[in-house]
Design a protein around this motif. Structure first.
Motif, PDB file in Angstrom:
ATOM      1  N   ASP A 235       0.905  -1.056   0.002  1.00  0.00           N
ATOM      2  CA  ASP A 235      -0.092  -0.008  -0.089  1.00  0.00           C
ATOM      3  C   ASP A 235       0.848   1.187   0.029  1.00  0.00           C
ATOM      4  O   ASP A 235       1.776   1.368   0.887  1.00  0.00           O
ATOM      5  CB  ASP A 235      -0.950   0.133   1.321  1.00  0.00           C
ATOM      6  CG  ASP A 235      -1.805  -1.081   1.156  1.00  0.00           C
ATOM      7  OD1 ASP A 235      -2.078  -1.554   0.027  1.00  0.00           O
ATOM      8  OD2 ASP A 235      -2.655  -1.224   2.130  1.00  0.00           O
TER       9      ASP A 235
ATOM     10  N   ARG B 257      -1.529  -1.648  -6.682  1.00  0.00           N
ATOM     11  CA  ARG B 257      -2.550  -2.730  -7.507  1.00  0.00           C
ATOM     12  C   ARG B 257      -1.725  -3.321  -8.390  1.00  0.00           C
ATOM     13  O   ARG B 257      -1.986  -4.722  -8.664  1.00  0.00           O
ATOM     14  CB  ARG B 257      -3.843  -2.188  -7.642  1.00  0.00           C
ATOM     15  CG  ARG B 257      -4.611  -1.337  -6.672  1.00  0.00           C
ATOM     16  CD  ARG B 257      -6.191  -1.044  -6.978  1.00  0.00           C
ATOM     17  NE  ARG B 257      -6.377  -0.347  -8.229  1.00  0.00           N
ATOM     18  CZ  ARG B 257      -6.031   1.016  -8.346  1.00  0.00           C
ATOM     19  NH1 ARG B 257      -5.883   1.718  -7.214  1.00  0.00           N
ATOM     20  NH2 ARG B 257      -6.264   1.614  -9.586  1.00  0.00           N
TER      21      ARG B 257
ATOM     22  N   THR C  38       0.843  -5.857  -6.909  1.00  0.00           N
ATOM     23  CA  THR C  38       0.002  -7.045  -6.099  1.00  0.00           C
ATOM     24  C   THR C  38      -0.265  -8.073  -7.277  1.00  0.00           C
ATOM     25  O   THR C  38       0.126  -9.183  -7.082  1.00  0.00           O
ATOM     26  CB  THR C  38      -1.164  -6.547  -5.427  1.00  0.00           C
ATOM     27  OG1 THR C  38      -0.824  -5.732  -4.433  1.00  0.00           O
ATOM     28  CG2 THR C  38      -1.917  -7.760  -4.872  1.00  0.00           C
ATOM     29  N   TYR C  39      -0.793  -7.558  -8.595  1.00  0.00           N
ATOM     30  CA  TYR C  39      -1.195  -8.365  -9.447  1.00  0.00           C
ATOM     31  C   TYR C  39       0.210  -8.932 -10.049  1.00  0.00           C
ATOM     32  O   TYR C  39       0.103 -10.242 -10.236  1.00  0.00           O
ATOM     33  CB  TYR C  39      -1.937  -7.624 -10.780  1.00  0.00           C
ATOM     34  CG  TYR C  39      -2.226  -8.763 -11.858  1.00  0.00           C
ATOM     35  CD1 TYR C  39      -3.223  -9.624 -11.539  1.00  0.00           C
ATOM     36  CD2 TYR C  39      -1.282  -8.921 -12.814  1.00  0.00           C
ATOM     37  CE1 TYR C  39      -3.471 -10.736 -12.463  1.00  0.00           C
ATOM     38  CE2 TYR C  39      -1.401  -9.952 -13.853  1.00  0.00           C
ATOM     39  CZ  TYR C  39      -2.527 -10.837 -13.632  1.00  0.00           C
ATOM     40  OH  TYR C  39      -2.762 -11.597 -14.495  1.00  0.00           O
TER      41      TYR C  39
ATOM     42  N   GLU D  30      -7.173  -6.082 -13.404  1.00  0.00           N
ATOM     43  CA  GLU D  30      -7.648  -4.703 -13.687  1.00  0.00           C
ATOM     44  C   GLU D  30      -7.284  -4.317 -15.201  1.00  0.00           C
ATOM     45  O   GLU D  30      -6.194  -4.586 -15.293  1.00  0.00           O
ATOM     46  CB  GLU D  30      -7.243  -3.929 -12.650  1.00  0.00           C
ATOM     47  CG  GLU D  30      -8.040  -3.855 -11.470  1.00  0.00           C
ATOM     48  CD  GLU D  30      -7.569  -2.556 -10.500  1.00  0.00           C
ATOM     49  OE1 GLU D  30      -7.264  -1.499 -11.211  1.00  0.00           O
ATOM     50  OE2 GLU D  30      -7.262  -2.813  -9.110  1.00  0.00           O
TER      51      GLU D  30
END
Length: 254
Positions: free
Chosen positions: A89, A99, A102-103, A148
């Motif tokens: 984060d 994000r 993380t992916y 995403e």
């Protein structure tokens, strides 16, 4: 310059810039902090992914990623828990954020668990004289998991017109021999003759001044044109001229 004179000029520049003393100012220094193959390729891949913008910022944020991965990227990727990912984060490098990171962690674990690792995925689609189909194939595998849409922009696809500078740079790191202590020569399923020059504003501008490239955009078509010219100079190791083009552009303001 004649072709012979051009080759002699660029070969001298390759010798000048393909040297370990330039590692201190180059993002390739990050994977050089590791010794295990998987750690080298993961740290190299993540570093190359964020390799746009200010070089000092690239290096600092790549170091931060390694800190977040406990300086054991392969072990972290294979053995992390969901709670471990909370530490991402706030991480951001330009448009690459927590994000996205993380992916990338999830996808890399998927690749090592189910596809035999990154080298195997790239090698599965390599052509006799090009890695561009291999890069496109890698992107398809990389985004097999739910993701995403915004994250897909962080891996370029040559078949959609991109020069894919960052992945071509990463492949140079992994494939070219380690004789000068710069590249790693870790991957044996891909040959240096199949590699493409990491085409960016510096190498592109120098290539145009030297008559190696006519196309104005730094895209997939320009990369093909540059590949053709560099393969005439050295069909077995055309991407070595990345050192010459980049060095002339960045350090000599050619």
């Amino acid at each position: 310059m004649t072709q012979k004179e051009l080759k002699e000029f660029l070969d001298v520049k390759v010798e000048e810039y393909n040297q370990v003393q330039f590692l201190d100012s180059d993002p390739i220094q990050i994977p050089h902090t590791f010794r295990v193959k998987e750690d080298i390729e993961i740290s190299g891949f993540l570093t190359a992914t964020i390799a746009w913008g200010n070089r000092k910022s690239i290096i600092n944020n790549a170091r931060r990623m390694m800190d977040l991965l406990d300086h054991s990227p392969y072990d972290f990727i294979m053995n992390h828990t969901p709670n471990d990912l909370e530490r991402f984060d706030g991480f951001v490098h330009r448009t690459f954020n927590s994000r996205d990171l993380t992916y990338f962690i999830h996808s890399l674990r998927h690749i090592y668990q189910n596809h035999g690792g990154m080298e195997a995925v790239f090698a599965a689609n390599v052509d006799a004289n090009s890695v561009q189909n291999a890069i496109s194939g890698f992107k398809k595998v990389f985004f097999e998991l739910p993701h995403e849409q915004r994250t897909t922009k962080h891996i370029s696809d040559p078949l959609k017109g991109s020069a894919a500078k960052r992945i071509n740079m990463f492949l140079r790191w992994m494939v070219r021999d380690a004789s000068t202590g710069v590249d790693f020569g870790l991957w044996t399923q891909i040959h240096p003759k199949q590699l493409s020059c990491p085409l960016d504003v510096h190498s592109g501008n120098v290539a145009r001044k030297l008559g190696l490239l006519q196309r104005k955009q730094n895209d997939a078509k320009a990369l093909m044109e540059l590949d053709t010219a560099l393969r005439k100079l050295d069909p077995d190791d055309p991407v070595k001229y990345d050192f010459a083009l980049f060095g002339l552009g960045v350090f000599e303001k050619f």
